[in-house]
Each structure stands twice: as structure tokens, then as C-alpha cells.
Design a protein around this motif. Structure first.
Motif: not given
Length: 385
Positions: A14-18, A36-37, A44-45, A63-64
Motif C-alpha cells: 500500500r505504501t511503497v512508492n519507489r 512504475h512512475r 502505478t503498481k 492485474g493492477p
């Protein structure tokens, strides 16, 4: 900086953004979360799984996130892993199209054809010209209506080509049945709807819907003004789906009660081949009751004079019981029940002692499928009571 975990957790996902690829550990069945940025700065995950299919590592999208949660991704990964172990392709490519199955069938038959035979090209031409509605469809989604569309246009105008097409399309579906891609052969139901080449429709023996056979059998057992042997003979015909003449001629020497088997000699079989009939509990009970009848005849169902029952004796039983079916019609009732119960076509045909017309099919169908037939006939006996 967020520490990379050994296995994924719902909070981390939920929190990972790297941006990066985050695996679910050694027991994760190749599952990973790809972060992915995008060009506009959004994160996007997506879920991916790496599996080995036919020896090659393959990446499958699951799926996303957050539409697919970690728990759902793990469940999908588990299902895919199980499917791969069973030889399935989780990408949805496990079931071949008819064209792909036809190619495999030709390759299988090529082993029995002489070198340089024109048959491979002839089979390919048949499928291209007369199986067009089938070619692109997965074989498990082909229905009898699709086959009907393939054969109807040539059934009367080109009967020879139609017979070849029917035979070759059937061979493909037999290959599919053998590979567990589908349980039945839709050609059989399609051909029933087609007229004979001379313009006359097929005439069938009068047969009851299989759901009415149990009531008919109770009516037969309730008849009291007919010879007991004739009643028992009709019961055996219903329970075993043998031909009437095979039942009327049954001898005690042919019956093995311990092995629950009745071996009919080739001389009494339509195909001229010895046939083993697996005996259900219902059929065994018929033989036990027949043993209690008076007389020392070698025949299981002797007439009052000690000879074989005349052909009309079992028919009189049906007439007095008010049953609107011929004796042979019970074979059709049983066959319809098998088809609707998902019994593979080759097993159902073997239950009725039908010999495949194709010598190639005969060569590959070496087993008499006795164990499987025993299961089917016991289920039929339980169904009709």
C-alpha cells in the motif's frame, strides 16, 4: 528509505512508492509487485508472476494494484502454479483451436500412414474446405451447431466428401477427448440432425427419454401374466444395454458372478468379436433371481419348453407393461443418458459394443475400457433402479 521486505505485506504494498520490482520471497511462486512512475509523475503498481511453461520462463500479468490485492495476487499465483504442474498454460493457451488440434491429429495418424502418402494433404484440405466454422474456435467451445454448419452444405450434394469430413472431424475430437480438452464428440449430435443422402431422414427405434426408464422398469417388474424368464430378460436388456438377441441367448457358462462379468462369445455378437459385459449390482440381482427359477437349462432365460425365448416374448412384456419403447430403444435411452452425464464418447460407444469404423481409431483404442465401463454401467443401474 523504505526497507525492502523478504516477503510482501499488505502495508508495504500500500505504501511503497519507489519504482522497482519487489518479489514475494522464496515461497512466493514467482510473484512480484512492479512499481512504475509514469511521465506525469503518477505511481502505478502491477502484479507479475514468473513461471516456467514448457521449459521457458514466462512472465504473466495478474492485474493492477489496488484492484487486485496482495491476497488475491497470491491466490492467482497459486492457481497458476498448480495449473502448470498439471500441464496447463495459465495464459489461456492450454486449450487448442480446432486447427491446432487437427494438426496434432494429422501428426499422430502420420505414424500409421505410408511414407509419401497423400493423406496428410487430403486431411488438411478437408479441414480447410469443410470445417471452416470450427478452425479458429477453441475445441472446448465448439458445439454441435458449429459442426452442423460445417457439414450441412455438402451432406446431400457431396455425400462422399461429407462422409470423409465427418470421419476426419471425429478423429480430431477423439484426440481432444484423449487429451482431456473436452468430454464428448459433438459430431454425433450434429449428424443425427442431418438427413440421409437419399433424402430420407434416419429412422430410429422407439426409445424413451432416459428420465422415464426407471418408471418403465418398475412397470415391467410389475407384470404378472407373462413368463418370468421374459420379464427378467427385459430387465437385463435395460440394465446392461445389450442387444435383445444377446440377452435371449445368454448361457450360464458365460456368467462369472464372482468377477461380475458376462462374456458373450463372438458368434453371438453383431461385430463378430467377443465382448465382456461388466455386471452392475442390478444386473447381478437379475441373474440371482433367474437362478431361482425351476429347471436345469443351460440358458439363463429359457422358454416354457426349455429352448431359447422367442423374439416376441420380451416384446409382449413391454406391451403388457404399457411401455412405449422397443427393446433396442433402451440402448438409445442409455446412450442419451451417457452423453448428458458427460461420459466420454469412446467409453459410451464401448458400453454399447460399437466398434469404431476407422481402423486407425481401432488401433489406438486397444483397451476394452472394462474398468471405466463398469463404473458407467453401475451408475446407469443406480439411475434406473
Amino acid at each position: 528509505m523504505m526497507k525492502r521486505p523478504r516477503t510482501l505485506s499488505a502495508a508495504f504494498v500500500r505504501t511503497v512508492n519507489r519504482p522497482g520490482v519487489y518479489g514475494d520471497g522464496r515461497g512466493g511462486r514467482g510473484l512480484s509487485l512492479r512499481v512504475h512512475r509514469t511521465l506525469d509523475g503518477r505511481i502505478t503498481k502491477t502484479w507479475r508472476q514468473r513461471v516456467r511453461i514448457e521449459g521457458r520462463l514466462t512472465s504473466i500479468g495478474l492485474g493492477p494494484y489496488p484492484e487486485v490485492t496482495l491476497a488475491e495476487a497470491r491466490r492467482k499465483a497459486l492457481d497458476n502454479s498448480r495449473g502448470v504442474r498439471l500441464g496447463q498454460d495459465p495464459r489461456g493457451r492450454g486449450v487448442p483451436t480446432f486447427a491446432e488440434a487437427a494438426e496434432k491429429t494429422i501428426e499422430l495418424h502420420r505414424q500409421a500412414w505410408k511414407a509419401g502418402s497423400p493423406l496428410p494433404e487430403q486431411w488438411e484440405s478437408t479441414f480447410r474446405l469443410h470445417a471452416a466454422p470450427l478452425l479458429a474456435k477453441p475445441v472446448d467451445r465448439i458445439e454441435s451447431a458449429d459442426v452442423l454448419r460445417s457439414l450441412a452444405s455438402i451432406w446431400n450434394s457431396k455425400p462422399a466428401a461429407a462422409r470423409k469430413a465427418q470421419h476426419r472431424i471425429t478423429a480430431v475430437f477423439r484426440w481432444c477427448i484423449g487429451r482431456n480438452y473436452r468430454p464428448d464428440n459433438p459430431v454425433e449430435r450434429a449428424v443425427v440432425a442431418l438427413p440421409k443422402a437419399n433424402g430420407h431422414t434416419t429412422t430410429h427405434h422407439r426409445a424413451l427419454p432416459h428420465g422415464e426408464v426407471a418408471a418403465a422398469l418398475r412397470a415391467v417388474r410389475g407384470t404378472t401374466d407373462t413368463h418370468p424368464s421374459a420379464v427378467l430378460c427385459v430387465e437385463l436388456i435395460v440394465l446392461t444395454a445389450v442387444r435383445p438377441g444377446e440377452a435371449r441367448g445368454a448361457l450360464w457358462d458365460e456368467i462369472d458372478m464372482d468377477a461380475a462379468r458376462w462374456t458373450i462369445p463372438a458368434s453371438r455378437m453383431k461385430a463378430g468379436r467377443e465382448f465382456a459385459v461388466p455386471l452392475s449390482t442390478g444386473a447381478l440381482d437379475v441373474f440371482k433371481r433367474a437362478r431361482k427359477l425351476e429347471g436345469e437349462s443351460p440358458l439363463v432365460f429359457p422358454s416354457r419348453t426349455g429352448g431359447p425365448l422367442p423374439p416376441k416374448a420380451p416384446l409382449r412384456v413391454l406391451k403388457r407393461a404399457g411401455v412405449a419403447s422397443t427393446l433396442h430403444g433402451f440402448r438409445s435411452s442409455a446412450r442419451s443418458w451417457m452423453a448428458e452425464s458427460g461420459v466420454p464418447a469412446e467409453v459410451a460407444e464401448a458400453c454399447l459394443a460399437h466398434v469404431p469404423r476407422s481402423q486407425v481409431v481401432q488401433a489406438y483404442q486397444r483397451s476394452d475400457l472394462l474398468t471405466r465401463r463398469a463404473e458407467v454401467m453401475q451408475a446407469w443401474s443406480d439411475y434406473v433402479g
